[in-house]
Design a protein around this motif. Structure first.
Motif, PDB file in Angstrom:
ATOM      1  N   PHE A   1     -10.291  -0.824 -53.444  1.00 20.42           N
ATOM      2  CA  PHE A   1      -9.868   0.039 -54.403  1.00 20.42           C
ATOM      3  C   PHE A   1      -8.550   0.704 -54.220  1.00 20.42           C
ATOM      4  O   PHE A   1      -8.017   0.155 -53.242  1.00 20.42           O
ATOM      5  CB  PHE A   1     -10.749   1.326 -54.398  1.00 20.42           C
ATOM      6  N   PRO A   2      -7.866   0.954 -55.229  1.00 15.83           N
ATOM      7  CA  PRO A   2      -6.458   1.406 -55.150  1.00 15.83           C
ATOM      8  C   PRO A   2      -6.452   2.412 -54.153  1.00 15.83           C
ATOM      9  O   PRO A   2      -7.278   3.452 -54.233  1.00 15.83           O
ATOM     10  CB  PRO A   2      -5.964   1.794 -56.406  1.00 15.83           C
ATOM     11  N   LYS A   3      -5.335   2.416 -53.212  1.00 15.59           N
ATOM     12  CA  LYS A   3      -5.393   3.675 -52.232  1.00 15.59           C
ATOM     13  C   LYS A   3      -5.248   5.240 -52.899  1.00 15.59           C
ATOM     14  O   LYS A   3      -5.831   5.945 -52.394  1.00 15.59           O
ATOM     15  CB  LYS A   3      -4.009   3.412 -51.311  1.00 15.59           C
ATOM     16  N   ASN A   4      -4.686   5.141 -53.915  1.00 19.70           N
ATOM     17  CA  ASN A   4      -4.637   6.446 -54.812  1.00 19.70           C
ATOM     18  C   ASN A   4      -6.029   6.998 -55.019  1.00 19.70           C
ATOM     19  O   ASN A   4      -6.287   8.043 -55.330  1.00 19.70           O
ATOM     20  CB  ASN A   4      -3.786   6.349 -55.976  1.00 19.70           C
ATOM     21  N   ASP A   5      -6.986   5.982 -55.321  1.00 25.35           N
ATOM     22  CA  ASP A   5      -8.421   6.406 -55.752  1.00 25.35           C
ATOM     23  C   ASP A   5      -9.234   6.610 -54.534  1.00 25.35           C
ATOM     24  O   ASP A   5     -10.279   6.961 -55.022  1.00 25.35           O
ATOM     25  CB  ASP A   5      -8.800   5.208 -56.921  1.00 25.35           C
ATOM     26  N   LEU A   6      -8.993   6.153 -53.482  1.00 28.51           N
ATOM     27  CA  LEU A   6      -9.913   6.063 -52.348  1.00 28.51           C
ATOM     28  C   LEU A   6     -10.454   7.385 -52.076  1.00 28.51           C
ATOM     29  O   LEU A   6     -11.659   7.427 -51.711  1.00 28.51           O
ATOM     30  CB  LEU A   6      -9.428   5.473 -50.954  1.00 28.51           C
TER      31      LEU A   6
ATOM     32  N   ARG B   1     -11.574   9.588 -54.067  1.00 32.02           N
ATOM     33  CA  ARG B   1     -12.437   9.711 -55.154  1.00 32.02           C
ATOM     34  C   ARG B   1     -13.901   8.762 -55.049  1.00 32.02           C
ATOM     35  O   ARG B   1     -14.862   8.995 -55.613  1.00 32.02           O
ATOM     36  CB  ARG B   1     -12.072   9.646 -56.269  1.00 32.02           C
ATOM     37  N   VAL B   2     -13.760   7.845 -54.066  1.00 31.37           N
ATOM     38  CA  VAL B   2     -14.648   6.799 -54.097  1.00 31.37           C
ATOM     39  C   VAL B   2     -15.643   7.094 -52.952  1.00 31.37           C
ATOM     40  O   VAL B   2     -15.306   7.084 -51.791  1.00 31.37           O
ATOM     41  CB  VAL B   2     -13.903   5.306 -53.829  1.00 31.37           C
ATOM     42  N   PRO B   3     -16.960   7.121 -53.205  1.00 35.93           N
ATOM     43  CA  PRO B   3     -18.084   7.271 -52.165  1.00 35.93           C
ATOM     44  C   PRO B   3     -17.873   6.348 -51.155  1.00 35.93           C
ATOM     45  O   PRO B   3     -17.672   5.151 -51.548  1.00 35.93           O
ATOM     46  CB  PRO B   3     -19.169   7.426 -52.964  1.00 35.93           C
TER      47      PRO B   3
END
Length: 182
Positions: free
Chosen positions: A161-166, A168-170
């Motif tokens: 996943f993009p680092k900026n979104d990590l 928010r990712v379960p």
């Protein structure tokens, strides 16, 4: 419609595109509209039909709202061949060929993309059983066994996943470790 030409107007606000398609040499095979804002005339739908062009209207999420397409007369020889495929043995030959091509592609992905020669060899083993399969049911079983081996090769692959979104990712989404059952 304008003098036998299909007029297309697309865009948002001042950012517009215009197209004018003649009846001959337009090269259009399908027209896909995404969203439900706008309009299409019955004359335009008739023009599309006369040109054997399909029309699809989709919601932004991909849900199909409307579809039209060319209507071809039924090919009696083809329908008869399809009806007799099981009794003539053609269905078995076709199924073998289709599943062989599918397993060949899965073997190639496992070997060259996933770098998993063990899985690729397992799939090749199942594909080698196809010529002796004597029923559609046995071909389906071979396909299922090959698919099980193929998809299990994805089990340990990380999902990026993009680092900026990590944040928010379960955590359980970050790996494809799933239990496969046949």
């Amino acid at each position: 419609m304008d003098r036998g030409h299909l007029l297309l107007d697309d865009g948002i606000g001042p950012e517009r595109r215009l197209a004018r398609l003649p009846r001959v040499g337009h090269g259009l095979k399908r027209l896909v509209v995404i969203g439900s804002d706008g309009m299409i005339s019955l004359a335009a739908l008739r023009w599309l039909s006369d040109q054997d062009v399909s029309f699809s209207m989709l919601e932004r999420n991909g849900k199909v709202l409307a579809v039209t397409g060319p209507v071809c007369p039924s090919d009696a020889k083809l329908r008869r061949a399809q009806a007799l495929a099981h009794s003539s043995g053609a269905a078995l030959r076709i199924a073998r060929e289709l599943i062989s091509q599918k397993l060949t592609a899965q073997e190639r992905v496992a070997r060259h993309k996933l770098l998993d020669p063990t899985t690729a060899d397992t799939i090749a083993h199942f594909r080698a059983e196809l010529p002796t399969a004597d029923s559609i049911a046995s071909i389906r079983l071979i396909e299922a066994q090959g698919a099980s081996a193929y998809w299990s090769a994805f089990r340990t692959l990380p999902i990026n996943f993009p680092k900026n979104d990590l944040h928010r990712v379960p955590e359980h989404w970050r790996s494809s470790a799933l239990e496969f059952r046949l």
